[in-house]
Design a protein around this motif. Structure first.
Motif, mmCIF file in Angstrom:
data_model
loop_
_atom_site.group_PDB
_atom_site.id
_atom_site.type_symbol
_atom_site.label_atom_id
_atom_site.label_comp_id
_atom_site.label_asym_id
_atom_site.label_seq_id
_atom_site.Cartn_x
_atom_site.Cartn_y
_atom_site.Cartn_z
ATOM 1 N N THR A 102 23.411 27.031 -6.616
ATOM 2 C CA THR A 102 23.176 26.432 -5.161
ATOM 3 C C THR A 102 22.720 24.900 -5.177
ATOM 4 O O THR A 102 22.413 24.144 -4.193
ATOM 5 N N HIS A 103 22.435 24.448 -6.394
ATOM 6 C CA HIS A 103 21.788 23.034 -6.581
ATOM 7 C C HIS A 103 22.614 22.267 -7.223
ATOM 8 O O HIS A 103 23.705 22.198 -7.561
ATOM 9 N N GLU A 115 20.649 30.810 -8.393
ATOM 10 C CA GLU A 115 20.001 29.510 -7.904
ATOM 11 C C GLU A 115 20.403 28.276 -8.377
ATOM 12 O O GLU A 115 20.488 27.296 -7.622
ATOM 13 N N ASP A 165 19.625 36.058 -10.907
ATOM 14 C CA ASP A 165 19.108 35.269 -9.760
ATOM 15 C C ASP A 165 19.001 33.782 -10.060
ATOM 16 O O ASP A 165 18.904 32.967 -9.401
#
Length: 156
Positions: free
Chosen positions: A155-156, A152, A148
């Motif tokens: 996606t940044h 995450e 995860d």
């Protein structure tokens, strides 16, 4: 190992936990076990399978022993069967939250495809167990956290 050692194997062909890019399949595997365990008779199905496995293994071993070895082996088997009977009672009382989920990553994996180990948390089920495999077991929650965090981060 323990008295109860369950594998959850996904239908999707996945090499190992190191090849996963997200945690969805792990959540699905845990959910699958929890759904199975919540069914009436799930514990009894497992107990029946454990007893069958012990019987089959005993028969295979006995076929290769001489008379004296068979006598000694049968004494051990009495203890194993007694322990299985003792474990069957508390196993029936366990909830899905009473289990631990884990993985072995390559090269420490026991088979060459993704599978999740499911074991009762209670030490009651580990009397004849070894902790030799514990050091190579990665808790499912740790794998989920890493996957995860990586997702995450992507996606940044």
């Amino acid at each position: 190992m323990s008295y109860f050692h369950f594998f959850v194997i996904p239908t999707q062909k996945v090499y190992n936990i190191v090849s996963l890019t997200d945690s969805a399949i792990i959540h699905e595997m845990i959910s699958h076990f929890k759904t199975f365990w919540a069914q009436p008779g799930a514990a009894q199905k497992c107990i029946d399978r454990i007893n069958l496995a012990v019987t089959e293994h005993v028969d295979q071993v006995l076929a290769h022993l001489d008379h004296e070895q068979k006598s000694m082996f049968n004494e051990v088997v009495k203890d194993v069967r007694k322990y299985a009977d003792e474990c069957s009672v508390p196993l029936r009382t366990l909830n899905a939250e009473d289990f631990v989920f884990g993985f072995h990553a390559m090269p420490d994996s026991s088979v060459g495809h993704l599978h999740m180990h499911v074991l009762p948390l209670s030490e009651t089920f580990r009397r004849f167990s070894t902790d030799a495999h514990d050091v190579k077991t990665i808790p499912a929650r740790a794998v989920i956290e890493v996957l995860d965090a990586e997702t995450e981060g992507d996606t940044h």
